[in-house]
Design an enzyme around this catalytic site. Structure first.
Site, mmCIF file in Angstrom:
data_model
loop_
_atom_site.group_PDB
_atom_site.id
_atom_site.type_symbol
_atom_site.label_atom_id
_atom_site.label_comp_id
_atom_site.label_asym_id
_atom_site.label_seq_id
_atom_site.Cartn_x
_atom_site.Cartn_y
_atom_site.Cartn_z
ATOM 1 N N TYR A 325 0.868 -1.178 0.000
ATOM 2 C CA TYR A 325 0.000 0.000 0.000
ATOM 3 C C TYR A 325 0.909 1.232 0.000
ATOM 4 O O TYR A 325 1.435 1.631 1.039
ATOM 5 C CB TYR A 325 -0.884 -0.047 1.245
ATOM 6 N N HIS A 350 -4.378 1.276 4.984
ATOM 7 C CA HIS A 350 -4.530 2.607 5.554
ATOM 8 C C HIS A 350 -4.196 2.553 7.048
ATOM 9 O O HIS A 350 -4.620 1.654 7.748
ATOM 10 C CB HIS A 350 -5.968 3.078 5.348
ATOM 11 N N GLU A 581 -4.401 20.010 7.032
ATOM 12 C CA GLU A 581 -3.277 19.568 6.203
ATOM 13 C C GLU A 581 -2.692 20.675 5.335
ATOM 14 O O GLU A 581 -2.804 20.649 4.106
ATOM 15 C CB GLU A 581 -3.713 18.390 5.341
ATOM 16 N N ARG A 596 -6.420 22.522 3.230
ATOM 17 C CA ARG A 596 -7.336 21.570 2.587
ATOM 18 C C ARG A 596 -8.712 21.721 3.185
ATOM 19 O O ARG A 596 -8.893 21.630 4.400
ATOM 20 C CB ARG A 596 -6.840 20.137 2.793
ATOM 21 N N ARG A 647 -11.270 12.987 -4.328
ATOM 22 C CA ARG A 647 -11.394 11.725 -3.612
ATOM 23 C C ARG A 647 -12.698 11.023 -3.977
ATOM 24 O O ARG A 647 -13.000 9.982 -3.433
ATOM 25 C CB ARG A 647 -11.334 11.951 -2.107
#
EC number: 3.2.1.129
Length: 1064
Positions: A325, A350, A581, A596, A647
């Site tokens: 990942y 994740h 972020e 963000r 996303r």
């Protein structure tokens, strides 16, 4: 660009450095510069051949010639025939004009002699340079007279321009006419000129071509007023969208016109948008267009721009390809020593499960990328916590990274630490090394060296004794000077002033310097990195776990000397709600920060700048779009170039919520914002990728990214993100992170040329270490097979190794080791240093019950350097069993005795007089005492416990009785254990234990989602071999000799008495 190139002879291949219309126009000549009459024009196919359009390969011997000359000699026969009355295509027109331009360029570059020299060989009618120039004008004018090629309008005399081709015309604003230059090219026209002041008007100077309106009607592709059918025919032939009535002004609705164009154009043939922007009410099939973009407002007032192939000059590269990942390359990428570094998080899903902070690198401008490299190991307290990093960059020549410690269960931050390490680089220096007499330390002067004690350095050609090869920094004097410890010293001072020498540093061979910062309050994550100067940097942060939110930065003003000292600053509070972020960069004294947006129903991301590192701010809010990923950026000229990825499919145009769990096609956008205007109201977000995976594979979400600038290109590195597992589509029921059920999350790099007109291609390239990655077959059962031989030249760290039979009949499995060493127990277990050992077992486990076993104990083990042999039999075949050192070690010990020994003959004991002192006879005191020693019969108590009275009866002595006799006769001190006579022995021994396999235990593990998995783990236990104690013993051979001496003396005395009686 010159149309003549010359190279030294002797090579095999030569590059063609100019454009040409046909290979027959390329002339290759071998030149003898001393005698030009020997020059030889080569024939293609016989003397040389074309490898590709820009490279030839010589087939002829070049001896006797010192120069290879390649030049272009374009023929004047028209490549395109204009007389047949057929409808000409745009490509025909372009070719004809290029032919004219090429001839003119050759007239500029080639001398009269050169033109004559190659006139016959090239098939040219240009007898000299002037004829070539006139012929070029004739061709260009004949084409224009036919009304088939228009002039290219450029800037005005008043604004200035550099004219380079015959077809370029300048506007004289005063009379409204356009003029072309009829003289030698290029022609530079300074700003503020007129035709008169910049060369005059007339033949050989400026020639009027009429007013701008007339020219645009006849030949400007934007016109089509006097000759609309001609233009429309041309556009239809070119598959130009304007042939169907599309305006391409970004304002007029061109949906109907584009629909007609699609209906009339065969599938597979591209429609040319001619670099224009077409407004539509629904997006067409963008894949059928080239060189255009579409503006589409699914939500009124919220336009988004969609670029087709060839509109944006960019390429998409895949830069990792692993079954792991790979995600979160957020705001950590940087360029150092012409190498692009893309750090990221490599894990199995994740969160921080099995996570390693990693990076890939590219040394060829993003064309290929290295195999992934782990920068951190698992945390010592894993699997409770593990490392994580969202902020990394280079200050001076040292890498700094904010290494976070997070829990596996909830991904919660528990600690922050600043890690730093020198980057690898090579320096070429002059002077600067001194070494005093009678000293081993040498002082090294390297400005801004950025090194600390223990860092690796390498020296060559230093000209100072002992400063050579691999070394480490011994002390740091200041930022420009440090010392190394050499292996020797000398009697005089040394100084390498004026000497050229080399020094290298190594990232991989140097240790991390770790500064613990503890758990920083009100921080969820630390993001991004911005170098401020040679001493300090800034890192962004946000707090989103509890209200109120915080977004800001940490400023480390002196990271080299005071890495734990930082200043905390926040953006204006009205921009902090729903923000997170931050991306930060520092350019020309200005710190830029972009947040963000995190909510689809709130205001989105914001842009801030500060000229005092976060003490005061100027702020903007991006209109319309909500950004569910970060917006990394770089400053190029006066523009901030920003990138962002959705996303969720249609998030930015339809307000779709953040949905990383659904397979879809998220897209990537970019935009420019001019910092001088400092206004985001009319910002244009341009779609540059439709989805990030090759072959149309869906992905469930696009993760955060980084942006860097190198040379003339900007690079956006980003990756997929999937909350469930490492696979971006689907999920396996057991949530096994190493079972394939989809497409892996990997990293991608979008490379875009920087310039006002970003057009060429929009390609996908596979840049993930082609031909350098290990070929791995990854089956759905989670097993990886490497179907190729491999060689490891460095240390190879393995958690578990199973070696299977190498033959088809499973006869044997072999481990072949070449060289001086075999298996070496190198590393000390971090969780139990006392457990350093290697176990060789003939069975399938580490328990001796599965097979014979040999255990080797390391020097750091509690039982240092022990070897344990465990088996039912220990057989030595075809060789003597000998100690390494003579007469040094014993066989057995006071607490580790053999029960007996079976021998084929009596043992041989060395009795060499040369190894003994001068022999003496037994003294009477010893023999008198020995007479009191008792010989007895006895049974061993442990044998009696097993066999009772049937236990065997042994003969011998009691060591303690001999001791008592010696004390009674004054031969030993009372209560002493030391005896001068070797017949009596006393030994103390320590407690002896061992760690052995006990059983396997089922252990449960719970991940961050509450899923429980189990593993079978071996359990070891400590066993006591014997407790601490003492033993008395005797040497049987000493008893025999003592008894023999005692009996001999006794017989001698009896014989003496008998002899005395007989004499009476």
């Amino acid at each position: 660009m010159s149309t003549i190139t010359q190279f030294p002879s002797g090579n095999t291949q030569y590059r063609i450095e100019f454009d040409y219309l046909a290979r027959t126009f390329v002339v290759v000549t071998l030149v003898n510069s001393s005698n030009p009459t020997l020059n030889r024009v080569l024939e293609v196919g016989r003397d040389y051949r074309f490898l590709n359009p820009t490279m030839i390969e010589m087939l002829v011997d070049q001896s006797g010639f010192d120069i290879v000359r390649i030049h272009r000699q374009t023929g004047t026969d028209l490549v395109v025939d204009f007389r047949n009355g057929s409808v000409l295509t745009a490509s025909d027109l372009t070719t004809a004009e290029l032919q004219a331009i090429h001839i003119a360029e050759e007239g500029r570059d080639q001398t009269v002699d050169l033109a004559k020299e190659y006139a016959d060989a090239a098939g040219s009618s240009a007898g000299n340079a002037k004829d070539s120039e006139d012929e070029a004008r004739r061709i260009a004018e004949s084409i224009r007279a036919a009304g088939l090629i228009g002039y290219m309008t450029r800037r005005s005399f008043e604004k200035g321009y550099n004219v380079t081709t015959w077809s370029e015309v300048l506007l004289w604003e005063e009379d409204g006419d356009y003029y072309r230059w009829d003289g030698t090219l290029p022609k530079n026209v300074p700003a503020g000129s007129t035709p008169e002041t910049s060369g005059g008007i007339g033949l050989g100077a400026w020639v009027s071509v009429g007013d701008a309106a007339l020219r645009s009607q006849i030949s400007n592709p934007e016109g089509a007023i006097l000759y609309p059918e001609l233009h429309r025919a041309r556009w239809l032939d070119e598959k130009d969208a304007r042939g169907w009535g599309a305006k391409g002004d970004g304002v007029t609705d061109d949906t109907a016109a584009l629909t007609s164009a699609l209906n009339d154009t065969p599938v597979g043939q591209k429609i040319n948008g001619n670099g224009k922007t077409y407004k539509v009410t629904s997006l067409p099939d963008i894949s059928r267009f080239i060189n255009t973009r579409f503006v589409y407002e699914r939500i009124p007032g919220q336009p988004l721009y969609y670029a087709s192939e060839e509109f944006v000059q960019g390429e998409l590269f895949k830069i990792t390809d692993t079954p792991y990942y790979n995600a979160w390359p957020q705001d950590k990428a940087f360029v150092y020593e012409n190498v692009i570094y893309a750090p990221y998080m490599g894990s199995d899903r994740h969160g921080v499960s099995r996570l390693h902070v990693s990076w890939v690198k590219s040394g060829d401008d993003g064309q290929t990328w290295s195999t992934p490299e782990w920068l951190t190991d698992l945390h010592p307290d894993y699997p409770t916590v593990n490392y994580h990093c969202m902020s990394m960059g280079v200050c001076r020549n040292r890498l700094f990274a904010m290494i976070e410690t997070r829990t596996l269960a909830k991904n919660a931050l528990t600690n922050c630490a600043l890690w730093d390490r020198p980057m690898s680089r090579s320096l070429h220096l002059t002077g600067g090394i001194t070494k005093a007499a009678n000293q081993r330390y040498a002082t090294i002067h390297v400005p801004d060296h950025g090194l600390f004690v223990g860092d690796f350095v390498n020296f060559s050609n230093s000209a100072v004794t002992g400063v050579s090869g691999d070394m480490t920094v011994a002390t740091v004097i200041d930022k420009d000077n440090f010392t190394v410890l050499t292996p020797n010293q000398q009697t005089s001072d040394l100084n390498n002033a004026g000497k050229n020498w080399h020094m290298g540093t190594s990232f991989h061979k140097s240790p991390w310097r770790k500064t613990d910062l503890g758990l920083i309050p009100s921080v969820t994550e630390v993001h991004s990195f911005a170098t401020i100067d040679n001493n300090g940097f800034a890192m962004g942060y946000h707090q989103g776990d509890v209200a109120p939110r915080e977004v800001g930065l940490f400023y480390f003003p002196d990271a080299f000397n005071s890495p734990s000292n930082y200043v905390r600053r926040q953006i204006p509070s009205e921009y902090e709600p729903d923000a997170s972020e931050p991306c930060i960069k520092y350019y020309d004294g200005v710190l830029y920060l972009i947040t963000r947006g995190t909510r689809g129903d709130r205001l989105g991301s914001s842009l801030h700048r500060s000229r005092d590192i976060g003490q005061t701010w100027e702020s903007l809010r991006f209109p319309h779009n909500v950004h569910h990923t970060t917006l990394p950026f770089a400053k190029v000229g006066d523009d901030l170039i920003m990138f962002g990825s959705e996303r969720a499919e249609n998030e930015w145009e339809a307000g779709a919520p953040d949905d990383r769990y659904k397979a879809s096609y998220p897209r990537t956008f970019y935009a420019r914002l001019n910092v001088n205007n400092w206004n985001a109201d009319d910002i244009e977000w341009v779609n540059i990728t439709d989805q990030i995976y090759q072959g149309g594979i869906v992905n469930s979400g696009v993760g955060v990214g980084s942006v860097v600038v190198k040379d003339n290109y900007i690079y956006y590195m980003f990756g997929g993100e999937d909350h469930f597992n490492p696979w971006t589509y689907g999920d396996n029921s057991a949530k096994d992170p190493f079972k394939s059920d989809g497409h892996p999350s990997d990293l991608y790099c979008y490379k875009m040329k920087i310039g006002p007109d970003n057009r060429v291609s929009r390609d996908f390239r596979y840049g993930a270490v082609p031909n350098r990655a290990v070929p791995v077959f990854f089956d759905t059962n989670g097993v990886r097979t490497v179907p190729a031989p491999m060689e490891f030249t460095g240390d190879l760290g393995l958690g578990h190794v199973t070696i299977r039979a190498s033959t088809s009949s499973n006869i044997r499995s072999e481990v072949l080791m070449e060289g001086e060493y075999g298996f070496i127990g190198k590393s000390i277990p971090t969780d139990n240093p006392a457990g350093q050992r290697i176990i060789f077992c003939g069975g399938e486990g580490t328990s001796s019950t599965t097979g014979a076993q040999i255990t080797l104990y390391g020097a750091n083990n509690t039982d240092s350097r022990r070897i344990v042999y465990n088996g039912d039999e220990h057989l030595f075949q075809s060789a003597d069993v000998k100690p390494y050192n003579d007469n040094v070690t014993a066989l057995g010990g006071p607490s580790n005795r053999f029960t007996t020994a079976y021998l084929g003959s009596n043992p041989i004991v060395t009795s060499n007089g040369e190894r003994k002192t001068e022999p003496v006879v037994f003294d009477d005191a010893f023999l008198d005492a020995w007479g009191d020693v008792h010989y007895i019969m006895y049974q061993w108590l442990d044998a009696v416990q097993l066999k009772g009275n049937d236990a065997r009866i042994h003969f011998g002595v009691i060591a303690q009785q001999i001791r008592d006799v010696f004390i009674a006769h004054g031969l030993m001190d009372e209560n002493s254990t030391n005896c001068r006579y070797a017949v009596l022995c006393y030994d103390k021994y320590p407690r002896m234990t061992d760690t052995v396999f006990s059983h396997n235990e089922i252990v449960e593990h719970t991940d961050e989602e509450g899923n429980v998995t189990t593993t079978e783990e071996p359990v070891y236990t400590e066993v006591v071999i014997h407790e601490e104690g003492e033993e008395w013993g005797v040497r049987p051979d000493g008893i025999f000799f003592a008894e023999a001496a005692y009996q001999r003396r006794k017989l001698e005395r009896i014989e003496a008495r008998l002899s005395a009686l007989e004499q009476k």
